[in-house]
Design a protein around this motif. Structure first.
Motif, PDB file in Angstrom:
ATOM      1  N   LYS A 172      21.293  55.222  -7.185  1.00  0.00           N
ATOM      2  CA  LYS A 172      21.481  54.346  -6.029  1.00  0.00           C
ATOM      3  C   LYS A 172      21.605  52.918  -6.539  1.00  0.00           C
ATOM      4  N   LEU A 173      22.609  52.200  -6.057  1.00  0.00           N
ATOM      5  CA  LEU A 173      22.809  50.820  -6.488  1.00  0.00           C
ATOM      6  C   LEU A 173      21.597  49.961  -6.132  1.00  0.00           C
ATOM      7  N   LYS A 176      23.012  45.521  -2.920  1.00  0.00           N
ATOM      8  CA  LYS A 176      24.054  45.782  -1.927  1.00  0.00           C
ATOM      9  C   LYS A 176      25.379  45.261  -2.478  1.00  0.00           C
ATOM     10  N   LYS A 177      26.481  45.810  -1.966  1.00  0.00           N
ATOM     11  CA  LYS A 177      27.791  45.420  -2.509  1.00  0.00           C
ATOM     12  C   LYS A 177      28.063  43.928  -2.294  1.00  0.00           C
ATOM     13  N   LYS A 178      27.560  43.371  -1.211  1.00  0.00           N
ATOM     14  CA  LYS A 178      27.778  41.936  -0.988  1.00  0.00           C
ATOM     15  C   LYS A 178      27.038  41.112  -2.036  1.00  0.00           C
ATOM     16  N   SER A 192      34.705  46.261  -2.793  1.00  0.00           N
ATOM     17  CA  SER A 192      35.026  47.541  -2.147  1.00  0.00           C
ATOM     18  C   SER A 192      36.339  48.101  -2.671  1.00  0.00           C
ATOM     19  N   THR A 206      31.498  57.858  -5.378  1.00  0.00           N
ATOM     20  CA  THR A 206      30.637  57.007  -4.565  1.00  0.00           C
ATOM     21  C   THR A 206      30.361  57.654  -3.218  1.00  0.00           C
ATOM     22  N   ALA A 208      28.176  56.186   0.061  1.00  0.00           N
ATOM     23  CA  ALA A 208      27.347  55.094   0.593  1.00  0.00           C
ATOM     24  C   ALA A 208      26.918  54.190  -0.575  1.00  0.00           C
ATOM     25  N   ALA A 209      25.591  54.078  -0.810  1.00  0.00           N
ATOM     26  CA  ALA A 209      25.094  53.187  -1.867  1.00  0.00           C
ATOM     27  C   ALA A 209      24.871  53.921  -3.180  1.00  0.00           C
ATOM     28  N   ASN A 210      25.292  55.193  -3.243  1.00  0.00           N
ATOM     29  CA  ASN A 210      25.095  55.977  -4.464  1.00  0.00           C
ATOM     30  C   ASN A 210      26.357  56.004  -5.321  1.00  0.00           C
TER      31      ASN A 210
END
Length: 223
Positions: A172-173, A176-178, A192, A206, A208-210
């Motif tokens: 899991k990241l 967050k992507k931001k 993205s 990928t 979601a957040a994984n």
């Protein structure tokens, strides 16, 4: 902490790396190792932190609270990065917060102990000033490279570094992507788009957040 291990930590820091071995050994004798589990707040904005921190393993985020009350990511420390070099010379109050994104190992050098070492070794102080001047001269060149580097390569490097920090290829990241976008100096939309490109090329999966790294060698070719 054994001296060999402490020397490895000291050698990670540019201002120490070029010192004569006898001086590096003296600095290594001051190193104390700390382990911070994921989520640990290492220090808060407003704290007076009297030590220098070298990240040996893991990831640490440096953040601050913006005017709107939201957390703003400033940078992410990766293994080999360091924080708080000013604390070696003065007891500075931090205006940022440091948090362990994953389980992290840190080598710390206490300010008081370091200043006592400097008082006993004026040549060490002279050498450090020379090294710090050189680091300042290199900053502009580093910024130019960072500004022109490929975002896809930066994302690939971040994923590889995160995988190494977690010792997993399916994870899991931690950000967050931001926040990844802020860290890499780009936009969430670009992040993205890059993730989609890497997925299309079957370098990662990928959900979601994984993230699951499917082709580590392929990612390394992009770095």
């Amino acid at each position: 902490m054994d001296q060999h291990h402490a020397l490895e930590c000291v050698n990670l820091v540019p201002i120490f790396k070029s010192l004569p071995l006898i001086q590096k050994t003296a600095v290594a004798d001051l190193v104390v190792k700390h382990q911070y589990p994921k989520g640990t707040i290492i220090y808060l904005a407003g704290d007076t932190v009297g030590h220098f921190m070298i990240l040996e393993a893991g990831q640490i985020k440096i953040s601050q609270v913006a005017a709107n009350g939201k957390e703003q990511l400033l940078k992410v420390l990766q293994p080999g990065d360091f924080d708080g070099e000013a604390a070696l010379f003065n007891g500075n109050q931090r205006n940022v917060t440091a948090t362990a994104l994953v389980d992290s190992n840190v080598c710390q050098i206490d300010q008081d102990a370091f200043q006592k070492l400097l008082s006993r070794s004026p040549q060490l102080a002279v050498n450090l000033l020379s090294e710090m001047s050189q680091q300042i001269n290199n900053l502009q060149a580093d910024k130019t490279v960072a500004a022109t580097s490929d975002v896809t390569g930066q994302v690939a490097k971040y994923l590889l570094e995160t995988s190494a920090a977690l010792h997993e290829t399916n994870f899991k990241l931690p950000l967050k992507k931001k926040d990844i976008a802020t860290y890499l100096g780009t936009t969430p939309e670009t992040i993205s788009r890059v993730f989609k490109q890497l997925t299309t090329k079957k370098l990662i999966d990928t959900t979601a957040a994984n993230v699951k790294i499917r082709d580590e060698d392929g990612l390394m070719e992009l770095v």
